[in-house]
Motif scaffolding. Sequence first.
Motif, PDB file in Angstrom:
ATOM      1  N   LEU A  19       0.849  -1.186   0.000  1.00 23.51           N
ATOM      2  CA  LEU A  19       0.000   0.000   0.000  1.00 23.51           C
ATOM      3  C   LEU A  19       0.889   1.242   0.000  1.00 23.51           C
ATOM      4  O   LEU A  19       1.708   1.427   0.886  1.00 23.51           O
ATOM      5  CB  LEU A  19      -0.889  -0.032   1.240  1.00 23.51           C
ATOM      6  N   LEU A  20       0.717   2.099  -1.026  1.00 29.25           N
ATOM      7  CA  LEU A  20       1.489   3.334  -1.122  1.00 29.25           C
ATOM      8  C   LEU A  20       0.731   4.517  -0.540  1.00 29.25           C
ATOM      9  O   LEU A  20       1.338   5.450  -0.027  1.00 29.25           O
ATOM     10  CB  LEU A  20       1.846   3.625  -2.580  1.00 29.25           C
ATOM     11  N   SER A  21      -0.605   4.495  -0.675  1.00 30.25           N
ATOM     12  CA  SER A  21      -1.432   5.523  -0.041  1.00 30.25           C
ATOM     13  C   SER A  21      -2.737   4.886   0.406  1.00 30.25           C
ATOM     14  O   SER A  21      -3.264   3.987  -0.239  1.00 30.25           O
ATOM     15  CB  SER A  21      -1.691   6.706  -0.976  1.00 30.25           C
ATOM     16  N   ASP A  22      -3.221   5.354   1.542  1.00 34.79           N
ATOM     17  CA  ASP A  22      -4.419   4.779   2.156  1.00 34.79           C
ATOM     18  C   ASP A  22      -5.628   4.833   1.231  1.00 34.79           C
ATOM     19  O   ASP A  22      -5.813   5.769   0.463  1.00 34.79           O
ATOM     20  CB  ASP A  22      -4.771   5.514   3.448  1.00 34.79           C
ATOM     21  N   GLY A  23      -6.423   3.818   1.347  1.00 37.19           N
ATOM     22  CA  GLY A  23      -7.672   3.699   0.628  1.00 37.19           C
ATOM     23  C   GLY A  23      -8.270   2.350   0.952  1.00 37.19           C
ATOM     24  O   GLY A  23      -7.640   1.517   1.601  1.00 37.19           O
ATOM     25  N   ASP A  24      -9.493   2.119   0.499  1.00 40.26           N
ATOM     26  CA  ASP A  24     -10.130   0.840   0.792  1.00 40.26           C
ATOM     27  C   ASP A  24     -10.429   0.031  -0.464  1.00 40.26           C
ATOM     28  O   ASP A  24     -10.949  -1.069  -0.375  1.00 40.26           O
ATOM     29  CB  ASP A  24     -11.397   1.028   1.620  1.00 40.26           C
ATOM     30  N   HIS A  25     -10.073   0.587  -1.641  1.00 44.64           N
ATOM     31  CA  HIS A  25     -10.321  -0.142  -2.877  1.00 44.64           C
ATOM     32  C   HIS A  25      -9.379   0.344  -3.975  1.00 44.64           C
ATOM     33  O   HIS A  25      -8.698   1.356  -3.812  1.00 44.64           O
ATOM     34  CB  HIS A  25     -11.773   0.046  -3.332  1.00 44.64           C
ATOM     35  N   VAL A  26      -9.342  -0.423  -5.064  1.00 45.85           N
ATOM     36  CA  VAL A  26      -8.693  -0.029  -6.316  1.00 45.85           C
ATOM     37  C   VAL A  26      -9.703  -0.291  -7.418  1.00 45.85           C
ATOM     38  O   VAL A  26     -10.713  -0.959  -7.195  1.00 45.85           O
ATOM     39  CB  VAL A  26      -7.385  -0.813  -6.570  1.00 45.85           C
ATOM     40  N   ARG A  27      -9.442   0.229  -8.602  1.00 47.09           N
ATOM     41  CA  ARG A  27     -10.347   0.009  -9.744  1.00 47.09           C
ATOM     42  C   ARG A  27      -9.718  -0.962 -10.725  1.00 47.09           C
ATOM     43  O   ARG A  27      -8.550  -0.831 -11.085  1.00 47.09           O
ATOM     44  CB  ARG A  27     -10.649   1.315 -10.453  1.00 47.09           C
ATOM     45  N   CYS A  28     -10.514  -1.913 -11.178  1.00 51.13           N
ATOM     46  CA  CYS A  28     -10.067  -2.885 -12.157  1.00 51.13           C
ATOM     47  C   CYS A  28      -9.620  -2.149 -13.425  1.00 51.13           C
ATOM     48  O   CYS A  28     -10.363  -1.323 -13.966  1.00 51.13           O
ATOM     49  CB  CYS A  28     -11.195  -3.864 -12.483  1.00 51.13           C
ATOM     50  N   ALA A  29      -8.425  -2.458 -13.903  1.00 51.84           N
ATOM     51  CA  ALA A  29      -7.880  -1.805 -15.091  1.00 51.84           C
ATOM     52  C   ALA A  29      -8.640  -2.183 -16.356  1.00 51.84           C
ATOM     53  O   ALA A  29      -8.646  -1.428 -17.318  1.00 51.84           O
ATOM     54  CB  ALA A  29      -6.403  -2.162 -15.242  1.00 51.84           C
ATOM     55  N   ALA A  30      -9.306  -3.324 -16.359  1.00 54.61           N
ATOM     56  CA  ALA A  30     -10.024  -3.789 -17.555  1.00 54.61           C
ATOM     57  C   ALA A  30     -11.490  -3.363 -17.559  1.00 54.61           C
ATOM     58  O   ALA A  30     -12.045  -3.085 -18.618  1.00 54.61           O
ATOM     59  CB  ALA A  30      -9.926  -5.308 -17.670  1.00 54.61           C
ATOM     60  N   THR A  31     -12.110  -3.295 -16.383  1.00 60.45           N
ATOM     61  CA  THR A  31     -13.558  -3.057 -16.333  1.00 60.45           C
ATOM     62  C   THR A  31     -13.961  -1.772 -15.603  1.00 60.45           C
ATOM     63  O   THR A  31     -15.098  -1.331 -15.745  1.00 60.45           O
ATOM     64  CB  THR A  31     -14.277  -4.225 -15.630  1.00 60.45           C
ATOM     65  N   GLY A  32     -13.063  -1.236 -14.786  1.00 57.47           N
ATOM     66  CA  GLY A  32     -13.392  -0.055 -13.995  1.00 57.47           C
ATOM     67  C   GLY A  32     -14.162  -0.350 -12.726  1.00 57.47           C
ATOM     68  O   GLY A  32     -14.491   0.553 -11.966  1.00 57.47           O
ATOM     69  N   VAL A  33     -14.441  -1.608 -12.465  1.00 55.35           N
ATOM     70  CA  VAL A  33     -15.189  -2.017 -11.270  1.00 55.35           C
ATOM     71  C   VAL A  33     -14.318  -1.803 -10.027  1.00 55.35           C
ATOM     72  O   VAL A  33     -13.142  -2.167 -10.022  1.00 55.35           O
ATOM     73  CB  VAL A  33     -15.583  -3.509 -11.387  1.00 55.35           C
ATOM     74  N   PRO A  34     -14.858  -1.212  -8.958  1.00 55.48           N
ATOM     75  CA  PRO A  34     -14.089  -1.082  -7.720  1.00 55.48           C
ATOM     76  C   PRO A  34     -13.860  -2.449  -7.075  1.00 55.48           C
ATOM     77  O   PRO A  34     -14.757  -3.291  -7.046  1.00 55.48           O
ATOM     78  CB  PRO A  34     -14.943  -0.202  -6.825  1.00 55.48           C
ATOM     79  N   ILE A  35     -12.648  -2.651  -6.571  1.00 58.47           N
ATOM     80  CA  ILE A  35     -12.276  -3.907  -5.923  1.00 58.47           C
ATOM     81  C   ILE A  35     -11.856  -3.587  -4.491  1.00 58.47           C
ATOM     82  O   ILE A  35     -10.844  -2.920  -4.284  1.00 58.47           O
ATOM     83  CB  ILE A  35     -11.090  -4.583  -6.637  1.00 58.47           C
ATOM     84  N   PRO A  36     -12.613  -4.050  -3.494  1.00 52.36           N
ATOM     85  CA  PRO A  36     -12.176  -3.859  -2.106  1.00 52.36           C
ATOM     86  C   PRO A  36     -10.812  -4.527  -1.906  1.00 52.36           C
ATOM     87  O   PRO A  36     -10.565  -5.621  -2.441  1.00 52.36           O
ATOM     88  CB  PRO A  36     -13.255  -4.558  -1.282  1.00 52.36           C
ATOM     89  N   LEU A  37      -9.932  -3.900  -1.166  1.00 54.24           N
ATOM     90  CA  LEU A  37      -8.585  -4.449  -0.995  1.00 54.24           C
ATOM     91  C   LEU A  37      -8.583  -5.848  -0.414  1.00 54.24           C
ATOM     92  O   LEU A  37      -7.730  -6.665  -0.770  1.00 54.24           O
ATOM     93  CB  LEU A  37      -7.734  -3.516  -0.130  1.00 54.24           C
TER      94      LEU A  37
END
Length: 67
Positions: A19-37
């Motif tokens: 983790l480089l910066s705090d957050g609770d999700h990232v976005r799928c590079a292919a679909t844009g869907v949020p992914i909980p960590l």
Amino acid sequence: MQGSGREARIHYMAGTFRLLSDGDHVRCAATGVPIPLDQLRYWSVARQEPYVDAAASLIAEERARKA
């Protein structure tokens, strides 16, 4: 997990990520869907991209081969 509602910045490594910066999700590079960590299982170390599932990972791989 800190950063509720914020997108995290992550460095992807083989078998793990940092983790480089705090957050609770990232976005799928292919679909844009949020992914909980806590559900992040698929990513590309070479492209530094997360994917929601294996199918999205395959889509990204096929796109990269065409580029």
